[in-house]
Enzyme design. Structure first.
Site, short mmCIF file in Angstrom:
data_model
loop_
_atom_site.label_atom_id
_atom_site.label_comp_id
_atom_site.label_asym_id
_atom_site.label_seq_id
_atom_site.Cartn_x
_atom_site.Cartn_y
_atom_site.Cartn_z
N ALA A 1 55.58 31.98 26.62
CA ALA A 1 55.76 32.12 25.19
C ALA A 1 57.17 32.54 24.80
O ALA A 1 57.42 32.98 23.68
CB ALA A 1 54.75 33.12 24.66
N ASN B 1 52.85 39.01 29.34
CA ASN B 1 53.24 38.16 30.47
C ASN B 1 54.72 37.82 30.41
O ASN B 1 55.37 37.65 31.44
CB ASN B 1 52.43 36.86 30.45
CG ASN B 1 51.00 37.10 30.88
OD1 ASN B 1 50.75 37.48 32.01
ND2 ASN B 1 50.06 36.90 29.98
N HIS C 1 59.36 36.78 19.99
CA HIS C 1 59.98 37.41 21.15
C HIS C 1 61.48 37.17 21.07
O HIS C 1 61.91 36.03 20.85
CB HIS C 1 59.48 36.78 22.45
CG HIS C 1 58.00 36.92 22.66
ND1 HIS C 1 57.39 38.12 22.91
CD2 HIS C 1 57.02 36.00 22.64
CE1 HIS C 1 56.09 37.93 23.06
NE2 HIS C 1 55.84 36.65 22.88
N1 LIG Z 1 52.84 33.34 30.75
C1 LIG Z 1 52.66 33.40 29.43
O1 LIG Z 1 53.59 33.38 28.62
C2 LIG Z 1 51.25 33.49 28.90
C3 LIG Z 1 51.01 33.27 27.55
C4 LIG Z 1 49.68 33.31 27.09
C5 LIG Z 1 48.66 33.64 27.98
N2 LIG Z 1 48.94 33.90 29.28
C6 LIG Z 1 47.88 34.25 30.24
O2 LIG Z 1 47.24 33.06 30.66
C7 LIG Z 1 45.86 33.33 30.93
C8 LIG Z 1 44.98 32.34 30.15
O3 LIG Z 1 45.20 32.46 28.76
P1 LIG Z 1 44.26 31.71 27.71
O4 LIG Z 1 44.83 31.93 26.36
O5 LIG Z 1 43.98 30.31 28.16
O6 LIG Z 1 42.92 32.59 27.85
P2 LIG Z 1 41.41 32.19 27.48
O7 LIG Z 1 40.69 33.49 27.35
O8 LIG Z 1 41.36 31.22 26.36
O9 LIG Z 1 40.88 31.43 28.81
C9 LIG Z 1 40.78 32.06 30.07
C10 LIG Z 1 39.63 31.40 30.82
O10 LIG Z 1 39.68 31.83 32.19
C11 LIG Z 1 38.36 32.15 32.62
N3 LIG Z 1 38.46 33.13 33.71
C12 LIG Z 1 38.76 34.45 33.63
N4 LIG Z 1 38.75 35.01 34.86
C13 LIG Z 1 38.45 34.01 35.73
C14 LIG Z 1 38.29 33.95 37.16
N5 LIG Z 1 38.43 35.05 37.91
N6 LIG Z 1 38.00 32.77 37.73
C15 LIG Z 1 37.82 31.65 36.96
N7 LIG Z 1 37.94 31.64 35.61
C16 LIG Z 1 38.26 32.81 35.00
C17 LIG Z 1 37.66 32.67 31.38
O11 LIG Z 1 36.26 32.53 31.51
C18 LIG Z 1 38.24 31.78 30.28
O12 LIG Z 1 37.47 30.62 30.05
C19 LIG Z 1 45.61 34.80 30.55
O13 LIG Z 1 45.68 35.62 31.70
C20 LIG Z 1 46.77 35.11 29.63
O14 LIG Z 1 47.14 36.49 29.67
C21 LIG Z 1 50.21 33.81 29.76
#
Ligand SMILES: NC(=O)c1ccc[n+]([C@@H]2O[C@H](COP(=O)([O-])OP(=O)(O)OC[C@H]3O[C@@H](n4cnc5c(N)ncnc54)[C@H](O)[C@@H]3O)[C@@H](O)[C@H]2O)c1
Length: 255
Positions: free
Chosen positions: A120, A176, A206
């Site tokens: 992001a 993150n 950000h």
């Molecule tokens: N790097 C970045 O800039 C950035 C930005 C946004 C989100 N993220 C991270 O990316 C990840 C996903 O974000 P999102 O918005 O798609 O979230 P989300 O909640 O929409 O989707 C996450 C999915 O992963 C599944 N899940 C959770 N733990 C699991 C496991 N151990 N095994 C299998 N499936 C599992 C959940 O059931 C859910 O369906 C999060 O950890 C979030 O913090 C990173």
């Protein structure tokens, strides 16, 4: 290329739908602990197949994680030990120095890669280049509407000021970007983070500020929320898709 996706939420779904249209991707394996998330996504992605995580690791060339920090702790070693490349979205999981070193060692030994999309934030390319030489200071200022932080303020309030290591621990879902910036630049202990609740702000933003031997850097992004998960920025999904394209593309742009 065969792609495995762990986590069929907002980001995983955006990536699966984009990958479905990429000629070089022949198959997309899906795994989520929420079975309804898997089947919803499977219906929308022609090349997809729902599998258990061990099968996903065995059959994929590249595994894309968009699940949780726990998922990275659970599966990263297995994925890399199997010689598969790994794209990580839950970058906050890499704050654990021992864990990060361990998976880095496995990747090196297995001759595979760990990709960390910019997510992001923008400006990571500049930080990567600048950190080749002396980088004196790197600061991330994250501004959110108070309700996005679960708070209520009637004026701009700095709710956290400290280093990235503390920030990642206190705001694991939101930060993150701090983890990514730290790994790209001067580390978790020296990277400064400010988290600001601003009632005037309508979007999450950000700003990266840095100076060093290269000069000064100032990069700012105002993010639209992901339509399927307002806590994630849409740019995070786009950066994941861009990373996938980068892996497939012979021309590699950026530091
Ligand atoms: N790097 C970045 O800039 C950035 C930005 C946004 C989100 N993220 C991270 O990316 C990840 C996903 O974000 P999102 O918005 O798609 O979230 P989300 O909640 O929409 O989707 C996450 C999915 O992963 C599944 N899940 C959770 N733990 C699991 C496991 N151990 N095994 C299998 N499936 C599992 C959940 O059931 C859910 O369906 C999060 O950890 C979030 O913090 C990173």
């Amino acid at each position: 290329m065969k792609l495995g996706i762990i986590g069929c939420g907002a980001i995983g779904s955006d990536v699966a739908k984009a990958a479905d249209k990429m000629e070089d991707i022949e198959k997309i394996y899906l795994f989520d602990i929420r079975k309804e998330a898997e089947s919803e996504l499977h219906k929308m992605v022609k090349k997809s197949e729902i599998v258990e995580v061990d099968i996903l690791i065995e059959k994929s060339d590249v595994v894309f994680e968009a699940a949780s920090q726990d998922a990275i702790k659970q599966y990263a070693e297995k994925i890399l030990s199997a010689g598969k490349d790994l794209i990580i979205m839950s970058i906050g999981s890499l704050i654990d120095d021992n864990f990060r070193k361990k998976i880095e060692d496995i990747a090196r030994k297995q001759n595979c890669k760990i990709y960390l999309p910019s997510g992001a934030v923008c400006g990571i390319d500049g930080i990567l280049s600048a950190s080749v030489e002396t980088l004196d200071e790197v600061t991330l200022v994250t501004t959110k509407p108070p309700e996005a932080l679960g708070k209520s303020y009637d004026r701009r309030t700095v709710i956290f000021r400290g280093n990235a290591r503390e920030a990642v621990k206190l705001f694991p879902k939101n930060i993150n970007v701090a983890a990514n910036l730290s790994i790209a630049g001067i580390g978790f202990d020296r990277t400064k983070v400010e988290i600001v609740a601003d009632p005037v702000a309508t979007r999450n933003s950000h700003k990266i500020l840095a100076h060093g031997k290269f000069g000064r850097l100032r990069a700012e992004v105002e993010n639209m929320p992901n339509p399927n998960n307002p806590k994630s920025s849409y740019l995070a999904s786009l950066s994941a898709i861009a990373t996938l394209k980068r892996i497939l593309n012979p021309i590699q742009i950026g530091a």
